[in-house]
Design a protein around this motif. Structure first.
Motif, PDB file in Angstrom:
ATOM      1  N   MET A  33       0.807  -1.278   0.146  1.00  0.00           N
ATOM      2  CA  MET A  33       0.034   0.010   0.100  1.00  0.00           C
ATOM      3  C   MET A  33       0.798   1.137  -0.117  1.00  0.00           C
ATOM      4  O   MET A  33       0.398   2.329   0.103  1.00  0.00           O
ATOM      5  CB  MET A  33      -1.030  -0.010   1.329  1.00  0.00           C
ATOM      6  N   GLY A  34       2.389   0.987  -0.143  1.00  0.00           N
ATOM      7  CA  GLY A  34       3.011   2.249   0.144  1.00  0.00           C
ATOM      8  C   GLY A  34       3.852   2.361   1.283  1.00  0.00           C
ATOM      9  O   GLY A  34       3.225   1.796   2.469  1.00  0.00           O
ATOM     10  N   GLU A  35       4.678   3.235   1.312  1.00  0.00           N
ATOM     11  CA  GLU A  35       5.692   3.036   2.559  1.00  0.00           C
ATOM     12  C   GLU A  35       4.852   3.903   3.917  1.00  0.00           C
ATOM     13  O   GLU A  35       5.087   3.398   4.969  1.00  0.00           O
ATOM     14  CB  GLU A  35       7.116   4.114   2.196  1.00  0.00           C
ATOM     15  N   ALA A  36       3.931   4.969   3.502  1.00  0.00           N
ATOM     16  CA  ALA A  36       3.323   5.459   4.679  1.00  0.00           C
ATOM     17  C   ALA A  36       2.328   4.454   5.640  1.00  0.00           C
ATOM     18  O   ALA A  36       1.807   4.604   6.534  1.00  0.00           O
ATOM     19  CB  ALA A  36       2.838   6.735   4.294  1.00  0.00           C
ATOM     20  N   VAL A  37       1.666   3.448   4.519  1.00  0.00           N
ATOM     21  CA  VAL A  37       0.571   2.734   5.154  1.00  0.00           C
ATOM     22  C   VAL A  37       1.061   1.401   5.603  1.00  0.00           C
ATOM     23  O   VAL A  37       1.420   0.682   4.641  1.00  0.00           O
ATOM     24  CB  VAL A  37      -0.513   2.564   3.997  1.00  0.00           C
ATOM     25  N   ASP A  38       1.172   1.327   6.917  1.00  0.00           N
ATOM     26  CA  ASP A  38       1.604  -0.021   7.616  1.00  0.00           C
ATOM     27  C   ASP A  38       0.839  -0.439   8.850  1.00  0.00           C
ATOM     28  O   ASP A  38       0.053   0.250   8.873  1.00  0.00           O
ATOM     29  CB  ASP A  38       3.075   0.079   7.458  1.00  0.00           C
ATOM     30  N   GLU A  39       1.435  -1.560   9.292  1.00  0.00           N
ATOM     31  CA  GLU A  39       0.643  -2.087  10.611  1.00  0.00           C
ATOM     32  C   GLU A  39       0.454  -0.903  11.627  1.00  0.00           C
ATOM     33  O   GLU A  39      -0.224  -1.071  12.582  1.00  0.00           O
ATOM     34  CB  GLU A  39       1.119  -3.360  11.018  1.00  0.00           C
ATOM     35  N   LEU A  40       1.387  -0.052  11.537  1.00  0.00           N
ATOM     36  CA  LEU A  40       1.346   1.092  12.478  1.00  0.00           C
ATOM     37  C   LEU A  40       0.443   2.175  12.320  1.00  0.00           C
ATOM     38  O   LEU A  40      -0.002   2.726  13.097  1.00  0.00           O
ATOM     39  CB  LEU A  40       2.915   1.596  12.756  1.00  0.00           C
ATOM     40  N   THR A  41       0.362   2.554  10.908  1.00  0.00           N
ATOM     41  CA  THR A  41      -0.465   3.751  10.655  1.00  0.00           C
ATOM     42  C   THR A  41      -1.859   3.311  10.308  1.00  0.00           C
ATOM     43  O   THR A  41      -2.830   4.038  10.410  1.00  0.00           O
ATOM     44  CB  THR A  41       0.177   4.368   9.386  1.00  0.00           C
ATOM     45  N   TYR A  42      -1.938   1.816  10.144  1.00  0.00           N
ATOM     46  CA  TYR A  42      -3.269   1.566   9.873  1.00  0.00           C
ATOM     47  C   TYR A  42      -4.135   1.866  10.717  1.00  0.00           C
ATOM     48  O   TYR A  42      -5.236   2.369  10.483  1.00  0.00           O
ATOM     49  CB  TYR A  42      -3.308   0.130   9.410  1.00  0.00           C
ATOM     50  N   PRO A  43      -4.102   1.872  11.943  1.00  0.00           N
ATOM     51  CA  PRO A  43      -5.134   2.102  13.242  1.00  0.00           C
ATOM     52  C   PRO A  43      -5.462   3.447  13.087  1.00  0.00           C
ATOM     53  O   PRO A  43      -6.707   4.063  13.492  1.00  0.00           O
ATOM     54  CB  PRO A  43      -4.416   1.337  14.264  1.00  0.00           C
ATOM     55  N   VAL A  44      -4.586   4.549  12.849  1.00  0.00           N
ATOM     56  CA  VAL A  44      -4.897   5.824  12.534  1.00  0.00           C
ATOM     57  C   VAL A  44      -5.949   6.050  11.503  1.00  0.00           C
ATOM     58  O   VAL A  44      -6.926   6.766  11.672  1.00  0.00           O
ATOM     59  CB  VAL A  44      -3.659   6.359  12.712  1.00  0.00           C
ATOM     60  N   LEU A  45      -5.483   5.504  10.444  1.00  0.00           N
ATOM     61  CA  LEU A  45      -6.066   5.548   9.126  1.00  0.00           C
ATOM     62  C   LEU A  45      -7.863   5.236   9.350  1.00  0.00           C
ATOM     63  O   LEU A  45      -8.694   6.076   9.161  1.00  0.00           O
ATOM     64  CB  LEU A  45      -5.605   4.998   8.031  1.00  0.00           C
ATOM     65  N   SER A  46      -7.654   4.035   9.878  1.00  0.00           N
ATOM     66  CA  SER A  46      -9.149   3.127  10.020  1.00  0.00           C
ATOM     67  C   SER A  46      -9.916   4.054  11.268  1.00  0.00           C
ATOM     68  O   SER A  46     -11.301   4.403  11.179  1.00  0.00           O
ATOM     69  CB  SER A  46      -8.709   1.829  10.698  1.00  0.00           C
ATOM     70  N   ALA A  47      -9.233   4.468  12.240  1.00  0.00           N
ATOM     71  CA  ALA A  47     -10.197   5.282  13.314  1.00  0.00           C
ATOM     72  C   ALA A  47     -10.570   6.593  12.742  1.00  0.00           C
ATOM     73  O   ALA A  47     -11.629   6.824  12.993  1.00  0.00           O
ATOM     74  CB  ALA A  47      -9.026   5.487  14.642  1.00  0.00           C
ATOM     75  N   LEU A  48      -9.774   7.215  11.956  1.00  0.00           N
ATOM     76  CA  LEU A  48     -10.264   8.514  11.460  1.00  0.00           C
ATOM     77  C   LEU A  48     -11.290   8.582  10.413  1.00  0.00           C
ATOM     78  O   LEU A  48     -12.278   8.976  10.237  1.00  0.00           O
ATOM     79  CB  LEU A  48      -8.930   9.000  10.631  1.00  0.00           C
ATOM     80  N   ALA A  49     -11.121   7.363   9.762  1.00  0.00           N
ATOM     81  CA  ALA A  49     -12.367   6.913   8.655  1.00  0.00           C
ATOM     82  C   ALA A  49     -13.776   6.614   9.375  1.00  0.00           C
ATOM     83  O   ALA A  49     -14.617   7.098   9.075  1.00  0.00           O
ATOM     84  CB  ALA A  49     -12.174   5.581   7.949  1.00  0.00           C
ATOM     85  N   ARG A  50     -13.598   5.855  10.606  1.00  0.00           N
ATOM     86  CA  ARG A  50     -14.787   5.582  11.336  1.00  0.00           C
ATOM     87  C   ARG A  50     -15.262   6.916  12.215  1.00  0.00           C
ATOM     88  O   ARG A  50     -16.520   7.168  12.273  1.00  0.00           O
ATOM     89  CB  ARG A  50     -14.600   4.667  12.694  1.00  0.00           C
ATOM     90  N   THR A  51     -14.384   7.654  12.840  1.00  0.00           N
ATOM     91  CA  THR A  51     -14.810   8.964  13.581  1.00  0.00           C
ATOM     92  C   THR A  51     -14.860  10.021  12.698  1.00  0.00           C
ATOM     93  O   THR A  51     -15.722  11.170  13.476  1.00  0.00           O
ATOM     94  CB  THR A  51     -14.076   8.810  14.742  1.00  0.00           C
ATOM     95  N   GLY A  52     -14.325  10.682  11.680  1.00  0.00           N
ATOM     96  CA  GLY A  52     -14.296  11.740  11.229  1.00  0.00           C
ATOM     97  C   GLY A  52     -13.358  12.501  11.728  1.00  0.00           C
ATOM     98  O   GLY A  52     -12.358  12.093  12.506  1.00  0.00           O
ATOM     99  N   PRO A  53     -13.024  13.735  11.497  1.00  0.00           N
ATOM    100  CA  PRO A  53     -11.916  14.556  11.788  1.00  0.00           C
ATOM    101  C   PRO A  53     -11.833  14.632  13.293  1.00  0.00           C
ATOM    102  O   PRO A  53     -12.973  14.901  13.820  1.00  0.00           O
ATOM    103  CB  PRO A  53     -12.543  15.870  11.233  1.00  0.00           C
ATOM    104  N   SER A  55      -8.964  15.479  16.861  1.00  0.00           N
ATOM    105  CA  SER A  55      -7.586  16.007  17.321  1.00  0.00           C
ATOM    106  C   SER A  55      -6.821  14.596  17.732  1.00  0.00           C
ATOM    107  O   SER A  55      -7.293  13.566  17.854  1.00  0.00           O
ATOM    108  CB  SER A  55      -7.640  16.630  18.423  1.00  0.00           C
ATOM    109  N   ALA A  56      -5.380  14.762  17.624  1.00  0.00           N
ATOM    110  CA  ALA A  56      -4.623  13.541  17.908  1.00  0.00           C
ATOM    111  C   ALA A  56      -5.049  12.731  19.290  1.00  0.00           C
ATOM    112  O   ALA A  56      -5.086  11.612  19.450  1.00  0.00           O
ATOM    113  CB  ALA A  56      -3.116  13.792  17.950  1.00  0.00           C
ATOM    114  N   ALA A  57      -5.422  13.808  20.160  1.00  0.00           N
ATOM    115  CA  ALA A  57      -5.694  13.300  21.712  1.00  0.00           C
ATOM    116  C   ALA A  57      -6.873  12.583  21.717  1.00  0.00           C
ATOM    117  O   ALA A  57      -7.323  11.805  22.381  1.00  0.00           O
ATOM    118  CB  ALA A  57      -5.590  14.612  22.626  1.00  0.00           C
ATOM    119  N   ASP A  58      -7.861  13.165  20.759  1.00  0.00           N
ATOM    120  CA  ASP A  58      -9.448  12.588  20.739  1.00  0.00           C
ATOM    121  C   ASP A  58      -9.351  11.344  19.777  1.00  0.00           C
ATOM    122  O   ASP A  58     -10.121  10.223  20.140  1.00  0.00           O
ATOM    123  CB  ASP A  58     -10.310  13.478  20.206  1.00  0.00           C
ATOM    124  N   LEU A  59      -8.407  11.143  19.116  1.00  0.00           N
ATOM    125  CA  LEU A  59      -8.510   9.959  18.088  1.00  0.00           C
ATOM    126  C   LEU A  59      -7.726   8.791  18.998  1.00  0.00           C
ATOM    127  O   LEU A  59      -7.944   7.619  18.611  1.00  0.00           O
ATOM    128  CB  LEU A  59      -7.549  10.362  16.947  1.00  0.00           C
TER     129      LEU A  59
END
Length: 147
Positions: A33-53, A55-59
């Protein structure tokens, strides 16, 4: 008997919820999927897709890492054009993490891969079993101990 079923379900959930189990699945899903998308960043992408915009603290609780972990991962995703930071309209000092169109496309692909992975693992089940399982799992998450 009821207690045995409860223990069996608890054991299965324990395995599913283990961080190592999730990381292994995320690594498989993000391959290529590219260098930026891996097992570490997946949860951030997935959570952001579920919750919408958010803050880092809220996410952080939804992503399963602390605020600084979200921030580090978000920086990688931002550099790859998958998310952007916007001023928080409710707090001028804060920023919201927002998926870009490219980020939405990546999440769509990751969800497609996850669904295909799940269906492959259910391919040996008898006709109708997967549908019954999905219906019961939906009910369990809606009415079970997670509500």
């Amino acid at each position: 008997m009821e207690n045995e079923v409860g223990h069996e379900i608890a054991d299965a959930l324990g395995l599913l919820l283990r961080r190592t189990t999730r990381a292994q699945l995320h690594k498989q899903l993000t391959e290529g999927m590219g260098e930026a998308v891996d097992e570490l960043t997946y949860p951030v992408l997935s959570a952001l897709a579920r919750t919408g915009p958010r803050s880092a603290a809220d996410l952080a609780p939804d992503a399963g890492v602390d605020r600084s972990g979200v921030t580090r991962r978000a920086s990688r995703l931002e550099a790859a054009g998958l998310i952007r930071r916007e001023a928080d309209p409710t707090d001028r000092r804060a920023h919201l993490l927002v998926l870009t169109e490219q980020g939405h496309s990546a999440v769509t692909e990751l969800r497609r891969r996850l669904a295909a992975h799940i269906m492959t693992s259910l391919s040996s089940w008898a006709p109708g079993e997967a549908e019954t399982f999905a219906r019961h799992l939906r009910r369990f998450t809606a009415e079970g101990p997670f509500t």
